[in-house]
Design a protein around this motif. Sequence first.
Motif, PDB file in Angstrom:
ATOM      1  N   ALA A  39      14.436  -4.140  -0.547  1.00 11.06           N
ATOM      2  CA  ALA A  39      13.777  -3.906   0.743  1.00 11.06           C
ATOM      3  C   ALA A  39      12.401  -4.576   0.783  1.00 11.06           C
ATOM      4  N   ILE A  40      11.644  -4.454  -0.309  1.00 11.45           N
ATOM      5  CA  ILE A  40      10.325  -5.097  -0.366  1.00 11.45           C
ATOM      6  C   ILE A  40      10.468  -6.609  -0.262  1.00 11.45           C
ATOM      7  N   GLU A  41      11.430  -7.172  -1.004  1.00 12.88           N
ATOM      8  CA  GLU A  41      11.642  -8.622  -0.951  1.00 12.88           C
ATOM      9  C   GLU A  41      12.071  -9.050   0.446  1.00 12.88           C
ATOM     10  N   LEU A  61       0.843  -1.202   0.000  1.00 15.85           N
ATOM     11  CA  LEU A  61       0.000   0.000   0.000  1.00 15.85           C
ATOM     12  C   LEU A  61       0.872   1.243   0.000  1.00 15.85           C
ATOM     13  N   SER A  62       0.474   2.249  -0.779  1.00 15.09           N
ATOM     14  CA  SER A  62       1.085   3.578  -0.722  1.00 15.09           C
ATOM     15  C   SER A  62      -0.022   4.616  -0.662  1.00 15.09           C
ATOM     16  N   VAL A  63       0.214   5.672   0.093  1.00 13.73           N
ATOM     17  CA  VAL A  63      -0.714   6.798   0.173  1.00 13.73           C
ATOM     18  C   VAL A  63       0.102   8.058  -0.060  1.00 13.73           C
ATOM     19  N   GLY A  64      -0.222   8.816  -1.082  1.00 15.66           N
ATOM     20  CA  GLY A  64       0.518  10.042  -1.379  1.00 15.66           C
ATOM     21  C   GLY A  64       0.140  10.577  -2.740  1.00 15.66           C
ATOM     22  N   ARG A  65       0.299  11.875  -2.912  1.00 16.27           N
ATOM     23  CA  ARG A  65      -0.034  12.488  -4.198  1.00 16.27           C
ATOM     24  C   ARG A  65       0.903  11.970  -5.285  1.00 16.27           C
ATOM     25  N   LEU A  66       0.370  11.872  -6.481  1.00 16.97           N
ATOM     26  CA  LEU A  66       1.151  11.403  -7.624  1.00 16.97           C
ATOM     27  C   LEU A  66       1.933  12.578  -8.203  1.00 16.97           C
ATOM     28  N   VAL A  67       2.993  12.937  -7.469  1.00 18.66           N
ATOM     29  CA  VAL A  67       3.887  14.028  -7.863  1.00 18.66           C
ATOM     30  C   VAL A  67       5.317  13.502  -7.771  1.00 18.66           C
ATOM     31  N   GLU A  68       6.242  14.226  -8.381  1.00 19.06           N
ATOM     32  CA  GLU A  68       7.605  13.725  -8.517  1.00 19.06           C
ATOM     33  C   GLU A  68       8.244  13.371  -7.191  1.00 19.06           C
ATOM     34  N   LYS A  69       8.073  14.230  -6.163  1.00 21.77           N
ATOM     35  CA  LYS A  69       8.797  14.018  -4.917  1.00 21.77           C
ATOM     36  C   LYS A  69       8.369  12.762  -4.165  1.00 21.77           C
ATOM     37  N   LYS A  70       7.247  12.169  -4.515  1.00 19.63           N
ATOM     38  CA  LYS A  70       6.806  10.944  -3.845  1.00 19.63           C
ATOM     39  C   LYS A  70       7.487   9.706  -4.406  1.00 19.63           C
ATOM     40  N   GLY A  71       8.109   9.818  -5.586  1.00 16.51           N
ATOM     41  CA  GLY A  71       8.952   8.744  -6.086  1.00 16.51           C
ATOM     42  C   GLY A  71       8.231   7.508  -6.590  1.00 16.51           C
ATOM     43  N   PHE A  72       6.971   7.626  -6.990  1.00 14.58           N
ATOM     44  CA  PHE A  72       6.239   6.431  -7.391  1.00 14.58           C
ATOM     45  C   PHE A  72       6.724   5.848  -8.715  1.00 14.58           C
ATOM     46  N   MET A  94       3.444   7.807  10.129  1.00 10.05           N
ATOM     47  CA  MET A  94       2.981   7.620  11.499  1.00 10.05           C
ATOM     48  C   MET A  94       1.605   6.958  11.528  1.00 10.05           C
ATOM     49  N   GLU A  95       0.765   7.288  10.557  1.00 13.30           N
ATOM     50  CA  GLU A  95      -0.546   6.641  10.478  1.00 13.30           C
ATOM     51  C   GLU A  95      -0.389   5.143  10.240  1.00 13.30           C
ATOM     52  N   ALA A  96       0.520   4.764   9.343  1.00 11.48           N
ATOM     53  CA  ALA A  96       0.783   3.345   9.116  1.00 11.48           C
ATOM     54  C   ALA A  96       1.283   2.682  10.396  1.00 11.48           C
ATOM     55  N   ALA A  97       2.192   3.363  11.102  1.00  9.91           N
ATOM     56  CA  ALA A  97       2.714   2.805  12.356  1.00  9.91           C
ATOM     57  C   ALA A  97       1.610   2.612  13.384  1.00  9.91           C
ATOM     58  N   SER A  98       0.628   3.510  13.396  1.00 13.79           N
ATOM     59  CA  SER A  98      -0.463   3.385  14.365  1.00 13.79           C
ATOM     60  C   SER A  98      -1.264   2.107  14.156  1.00 13.79           C
ATOM     61  N   GLN A  99      -1.236   1.574  12.931  1.00 11.24           N
ATOM     62  CA  GLN A  99      -1.980   0.364  12.601  1.00 11.24           C
ATOM     63  C   GLN A  99      -1.072  -0.861  12.493  1.00 11.24           C
ATOM     64  N   LEU A 100       0.141  -0.743  13.038  1.00  9.16           N
ATOM     65  CA  LEU A 100       1.129  -1.826  13.018  1.00  9.16           C
ATOM     66  C   LEU A 100       1.404  -2.324  11.604  1.00  9.16           C
ATOM     67  N   LEU A 101       1.398  -1.397  10.649  1.00 15.40           N
ATOM     68  CA  LEU A 101       1.699  -1.732   9.263  1.00 15.40           C
ATOM     69  C   LEU A 101       3.190  -1.474   9.020  1.00 15.40           C
ATOM     70  N   PRO A 102       3.978  -2.497   8.709  1.00 13.16           N
ATOM     71  CA  PRO A 102       5.418  -2.297   8.493  1.00 13.16           C
ATOM     72  C   PRO A 102       5.683  -1.297   7.365  1.00 13.16           C
ATOM     73  N   VAL A 103       6.737  -0.506   7.534  1.00 15.80           N
ATOM     74  CA  VAL A 103       7.014   0.619   6.638  1.00 15.80           C
ATOM     75  C   VAL A 103       8.334   0.429   5.901  1.00 15.80           C
ATOM     76  N   ILE A 104       8.295   0.731   4.591  1.00 16.29           N
ATOM     77  CA  ILE A 104       9.494   0.877   3.769  1.00 16.29           C
ATOM     78  C   ILE A 104       9.449   2.279   3.175  1.00 16.29           C
ATOM     79  N   ALA A 163      -3.533  -4.100   4.555  1.00 15.92           N
ATOM     80  CA  ALA A 163      -2.283  -4.274   3.809  1.00 15.92           C
ATOM     81  C   ALA A 163      -1.232  -5.021   4.627  1.00 15.92           C
ATOM     82  N   ASP A 164      -0.178  -5.463   3.929  1.00 19.03           N
ATOM     83  CA  ASP A 164       0.948  -6.148   4.578  1.00 19.03           C
ATOM     84  C   ASP A 164       2.172  -5.257   4.716  1.00 19.03           C
ATOM     85  N   LEU A 165       2.413  -4.350   3.762  1.00 18.96           N
ATOM     86  CA  LEU A 165       3.559  -3.447   3.797  1.00 18.96           C
ATOM     87  C   LEU A 165       3.135  -2.073   3.279  1.00 18.96           C
ATOM     88  N   PHE A 166       3.652  -1.031   3.918  1.00 16.30           N
ATOM     89  CA  PHE A 166       3.429   0.333   3.461  1.00 16.30           C
ATOM     90  C   PHE A 166       4.711   0.829   2.811  1.00 16.30           C
TER      91      PHE A 166
END
Length: 418
Positions: A367-369, A232-243, A327-337, A304-307
């Motif tokens: 990292a994802i693997e 899962l990713s949450v963020g605007r589709l702009v250059e700085k988000k790196g999608f 921090m929102e992901a951390a609040s739900q115990l969602l592992p972060v990359i 989700a399994d990974l953020f």
Amino acid sequence: MTLQSPPLAVVVKGWPRLSETFIAQELVALEEAGLRFDIWSLRHPTDVKRHPLHDRLRARVRYLPEYLHDDPARVARARGIARALPGYPQAYAIWRADLRRDQSRNRIRRFGQACVLAAELPEGTRGLYSHFLHTPSSVARYAAIMRGLPWSYAAHAKDIWTSPDWEKREKLAGPHAAIFGATCTAYGARHLRDLAGDPAKVDLIYHGLDLSRFPPPPQRPLRAPGAPLHLLSVGRLVEKKGFDRLIAALALLPGDIDWYWTHIGGGELRAPLAAQAEAAGIAARIDWRGACDQPEVIAAMRAADLFVLPSRIAADGDRDGLPNVLMEAASQLLPVISTAVAAIPEFIDSGKQGLLAGDDPAELAQAIETLGRDPARAASMADAARARLLAEFTMQPGIDRLAARLRRMIATAPALAR
């Protein structure tokens, strides 16, 4: 009985905005701390949805002319009132100096909006507080000079890193500079304090997280070997988000990992990113959900399994600060990359609270693997991230400091009289 007008005017770029939950969270908390204010928005809303948080705000929202030609009569009337104000000549001279260095229509629009703001500020106003150091602070500063009122600001990310140093320096330390400023990362605070000269004028106030808005984390049984990996990713589709880097990384994942990726957020890069995924042969594994409200985001995090948030520095210097979604992901115990960009390492120490990759898609894929193949390690990092959130990144300590500074600012200022 007529209620007295609020003593504080809060200037924002747009209201409400789904991508700026941190501002809504702060303003609701300031109201609950007893501060009274009106919101003055430079733009009308463009998002169709609203967060429930927006509906908790009681402040009156006033909209300035988004473009001066939208309401020429209102602008002309305000300009006539503004010209009669004692501080107008100083504000006009400062604006002309700014215009010589930034010959843009946007700079002209800022001054017109400032005239409307100065003309329409209600009796009893004692100070202005702007969110973002660029456009909103220019409008607040010009209007404050016209009215002889103090002003202050909150700086975040793009406004710090894409504004010219001359403009930041004058807003922080020049004539008619801000009384104080708040910024949400130590990374940004160091830069602004260097420009301000006086470190005490820039306060580090993390947004933190209001955990009352979030459910307790779900029970997360370890994912079974070979089970699908939901990213899962949450963020605007702009250059700085790196999608674009993330899509390239997803295409590099080994064939025995059964992954799929959900993206939440709007943005102008949706079409090219979708085309990139199609060309890489992975479009069928991606769910582009667009802009979602807070309950939808939380539900997605719990499922989700990974953020993954691969933030990077854009070509124009724009970059994230410390994205609240981590921090929102951390609040739900969602592992972060994520990546070691800007202030992200202030929350995540790579290998402890999550993994931070470089800008290379191969590093991100690794990292994802790594966490995808080791659910126990991912869960341990998620536990550590939530523990750090609870210990160091809750909302209330920052709100208490900010509310105290705003109270001091308006307590020492004369109330605006008609």
